[in-house]
Enzyme design. Structure first.
Site, PDB file in Angstrom:
ATOM      1  N   SER A 128     -14.908 -26.511 -21.090  1.00  0.00           N
ATOM      2  CA  SER A 128     -14.233 -27.638 -20.686  1.00  0.00           C
ATOM      3  C   SER A 128     -13.395 -27.118 -19.528  1.00  0.00           C
ATOM      4  O   SER A 128     -12.434 -26.581 -19.473  1.00  0.00           O
ATOM      5  CB  SER A 128     -13.637 -28.145 -21.604  1.00  0.00           C
ATOM      6  OG  SER A 128     -12.717 -29.487 -21.288  1.00  0.00           O
ATOM      7  N   HIS A 175     -18.422 -28.677 -19.301  1.00  0.00           N
ATOM      8  CA  HIS A 175     -18.130 -30.098 -19.629  1.00  0.00           C
ATOM      9  C   HIS A 175     -16.879 -30.601 -18.916  1.00  0.00           C
ATOM     10  O   HIS A 175     -15.870 -29.846 -18.697  1.00  0.00           O
ATOM     11  CB  HIS A 175     -17.408 -29.820 -21.102  1.00  0.00           C
ATOM     12  CG  HIS A 175     -17.186 -31.063 -22.006  1.00  0.00           C
ATOM     13  ND1 HIS A 175     -17.826 -31.696 -22.683  1.00  0.00           N
ATOM     14  CD2 HIS A 175     -15.766 -31.613 -22.220  1.00  0.00           C
ATOM     15  CE1 HIS A 175     -17.125 -32.708 -23.002  1.00  0.00           C
ATOM     16  NE2 HIS A 175     -15.963 -32.877 -22.723  1.00  0.00           N
ATOM     17  N   ASP A 225     -13.981 -33.526 -18.321  1.00  0.00           N
ATOM     18  CA  ASP A 225     -13.447 -34.814 -18.853  1.00  0.00           C
ATOM     19  C   ASP A 225     -13.030 -35.671 -17.916  1.00  0.00           C
ATOM     20  O   ASP A 225     -11.992 -35.302 -17.059  1.00  0.00           O
ATOM     21  CB  ASP A 225     -12.233 -34.193 -19.728  1.00  0.00           C
ATOM     22  CG  ASP A 225     -12.540 -33.290 -20.878  1.00  0.00           C
ATOM     23  OD1 ASP A 225     -13.351 -34.089 -21.892  1.00  0.00           O
ATOM     24  OD2 ASP A 225     -12.226 -32.273 -21.157  1.00  0.00           O
ATOM     25  N   MET A 240     -10.597 -38.740 -17.177  1.00  0.00           N
ATOM     26  CA  MET A 240      -9.921 -39.627 -17.969  1.00  0.00           C
ATOM     27  C   MET A 240      -8.956 -40.641 -16.861  1.00  0.00           C
ATOM     28  O   MET A 240      -8.889 -40.299 -15.844  1.00  0.00           O
ATOM     29  CB  MET A 240      -8.570 -38.983 -18.713  1.00  0.00           C
ATOM     30  CG  MET A 240      -9.418 -37.814 -19.514  1.00  0.00           C
ATOM     31  SD  MET A 240      -7.758 -36.980 -20.384  1.00  0.00           S
ATOM     32  CE  MET A 240      -8.742 -35.393 -20.927  1.00  0.00           C
ATOM     33  N   HIS A 277     -17.894 -36.375 -19.843  1.00  0.00           N
ATOM     34  CA  HIS A 277     -17.187 -37.048 -21.109  1.00  0.00           C
ATOM     35  C   HIS A 277     -16.245 -37.792 -20.468  1.00  0.00           C
ATOM     36  O   HIS A 277     -15.178 -37.806 -20.034  1.00  0.00           O
ATOM     37  CB  HIS A 277     -16.555 -35.951 -22.009  1.00  0.00           C
ATOM     38  CG  HIS A 277     -15.733 -36.448 -23.041  1.00  0.00           C
ATOM     39  ND1 HIS A 277     -14.897 -35.883 -23.718  1.00  0.00           N
ATOM     40  CD2 HIS A 277     -15.771 -37.670 -23.646  1.00  0.00           C
ATOM     41  CE1 HIS A 277     -14.361 -36.607 -24.593  1.00  0.00           C
ATOM     42  NE2 HIS A 277     -15.175 -37.733 -24.719  1.00  0.00           N
ATOM     43  N   MET A 307     -13.707 -40.685 -20.621  1.00  0.00           N
ATOM     44  CA  MET A 307     -12.694 -41.116 -21.496  1.00  0.00           C
ATOM     45  C   MET A 307     -12.021 -42.492 -20.604  1.00  0.00           C
ATOM     46  O   MET A 307     -10.897 -42.293 -20.243  1.00  0.00           O
ATOM     47  CB  MET A 307     -11.680 -40.226 -22.013  1.00  0.00           C
ATOM     48  CG  MET A 307     -12.381 -39.298 -23.136  1.00  0.00           C
ATOM     49  SD  MET A 307     -11.361 -37.828 -23.378  1.00  0.00           S
ATOM     50  CE  MET A 307     -11.834 -36.518 -22.127  1.00  0.00           C
ATOM     51  N   MET A 367     -15.153 -35.974 -31.370  1.00  0.00           N
ATOM     52  CA  MET A 367     -13.572 -35.564 -31.077  1.00  0.00           C
ATOM     53  C   MET A 367     -13.105 -34.786 -32.197  1.00  0.00           C
ATOM     54  O   MET A 367     -12.918 -35.471 -33.377  1.00  0.00           O
ATOM     55  CB  MET A 367     -13.059 -36.579 -30.495  1.00  0.00           C
ATOM     56  CG  MET A 367     -13.549 -37.099 -29.346  1.00  0.00           C
ATOM     57  SD  MET A 367     -13.368 -36.217 -27.839  1.00  0.00           S
ATOM     58  CE  MET A 367     -11.789 -35.430 -27.770  1.00  0.00           C
ATOM     59  N   ASP A 401     -15.788 -31.514 -29.602  1.00  0.00           N
ATOM     60  CA  ASP A 401     -14.863 -31.196 -28.510  1.00  0.00           C
ATOM     61  C   ASP A 401     -13.262 -31.319 -28.969  1.00  0.00           C
ATOM     62  O   ASP A 401     -12.857 -32.461 -29.481  1.00  0.00           O
ATOM     63  CB  ASP A 401     -15.098 -32.259 -27.397  1.00  0.00           C
ATOM     64  CG  ASP A 401     -14.299 -32.120 -26.202  1.00  0.00           C
ATOM     65  OD1 ASP A 401     -13.308 -31.183 -26.182  1.00  0.00           O
ATOM     66  OD2 ASP A 401     -14.207 -33.312 -25.363  1.00  0.00           O
TER      67      ASP A 401
END
Length: 223
Positions: free
Chosen positions: A6, A31, A33, A35, A64, A66, A141, A177
Site C-alpha cells: 500500500s 495498492h 488508497d 481518501m 481503493h 474511500m 477491511m 487490507d
C-alpha cells in the site's frame, strides 16, 4: 497469494524510489488508497499522484476508493491508468450500477478495468450478495479505514471465510487490507484470502524483499 504494498505507507519525498524498491522486491501489484476526508477522516492522493505512479511502474494499480460518490470519478481514474477500481459498499447506494459502470470501462491500454467492492469491519458479508457475479475482487477491511499503521482486527477471520464460501467457485479474489503482518499471512490464507495488502509492514522494513518473501511463504505454506 499476491502481495500488494500500500503506497499510503511510502515516503512520498522519494516516491519513485519507493515504487522501484517494492517492485524489485517482488510485489505483485500496487495498492493506492484514495481518501476524500468525507467517507473517511483523512485526505490522501488523487489524479496527480496516480499519474506519477503510473509513469514509474508496470505493475497493476489497484485503486481503493474511500470516497463518497465514486461514480463521478471512475472514468477519469481508468483513463489515467487504474487497472482495478474498488468502491465501498457503504458509499454506494446503487452498488450494482456502480460496479457495472466499472466493468464497462477500459484503461488507457484498452484492457477491461477490474471491479471490486470493499467492506468495512462492521459491514456484513451479505452486503455483496447481489453483485457477486459482477465482481473481480472483494476487499475486506481489517482495520477501520482512514489511516495507515493501525492494528489488525482478528474478528475479520470468520468474515473472510464466510465471503469465500459465498463466492463458491467464482473466480473472485478476496483481498485483506489493514494492519497485515507476516504473522497474519497463514491464517488469512487458511480463511480464504488471495491478496494481502501490506503498507507499513513492507515500506517501513529495512528489507522489503524479505518481508514480501515471508508473507508469501507463510501464506502458501497452507497448500
Amino acid at each position: 497469494m499476491r502481495i500488494a504494498p500500500s503506497i499510503l505507507s511510502a515516503d512520498f519525498g522519494i516516491l519513485a524510489d519507493e515504487i522501484a524498491r517494492v517492485e524489485a522486491a517482488g510485489a505483485d501489484q500496487i495498492h493506492i488508497d484514495v481518501m476524500d476526508g468525507r467517507f473517511v477522516p483523512n485526505i490522501t492522493m488523487g489524479f496527480p499522484i496516480l499519474d506519477a505512479i503510473r509513469k514509474r511502474t508496470r505493475l497493476p494499480l489497484d485503486l481503493h476508493l474511500m470516497i463518497v460518490e465514486p461514480e463521478k470519478y471512475l472514468a477519469e481514474f481508468a483513463a489515467r491508468g487504474a487497472d482495478m477500481l474498488t468502491v465501498h459498499v457503504e458509499a454506494c447506494p446503487h452498488l450494482h450500477r456502480t460496479v457495472a459502470s466499472i466493468r464497462e470501462l477500459a484503461d488507457r491500454r484498452g484492457a477491461v478495468v477490474k471491479a471490486g467492492a470493499a467492506l468495512n469491519p462492521s459491514t456484513p458479508p451479505d452486503a455483496i450478495e447481489w453483485v457477486m457475479n459482477d465482481l473481480d475482487l472483494v476487499l475486506v477491511m481489517s482495520v477501520n479505514p482512514g489511516y495507515g499503521g493501525q492494528k489488525f482486527i482478528p474478528a475479520v477471520y470468520p468474515k473472510i471465510r464466510a465471503i469465500r464460501t459465498m463466492l463458491g467457485a467464482r473466480g473472485v479474489d478476496v483481498s485483506i487490507d489493514g494492519g497485515v503482518k507476516v504473522e497474519h499471512a497463514r491464517p488469512l490464507a487458511e480463511h480464504g484470502a488471495s491478496v494481502l495488502v501490506a503498507g507499513s509492514a513492507v515500506f517501513e522494513a529495512q528489507d522489503p524483499a524479505k518481508v514480501i518473501r515471508e508473507l508469501r511463504a507463510a501464506a502458501e505454506a497452507v497448500r
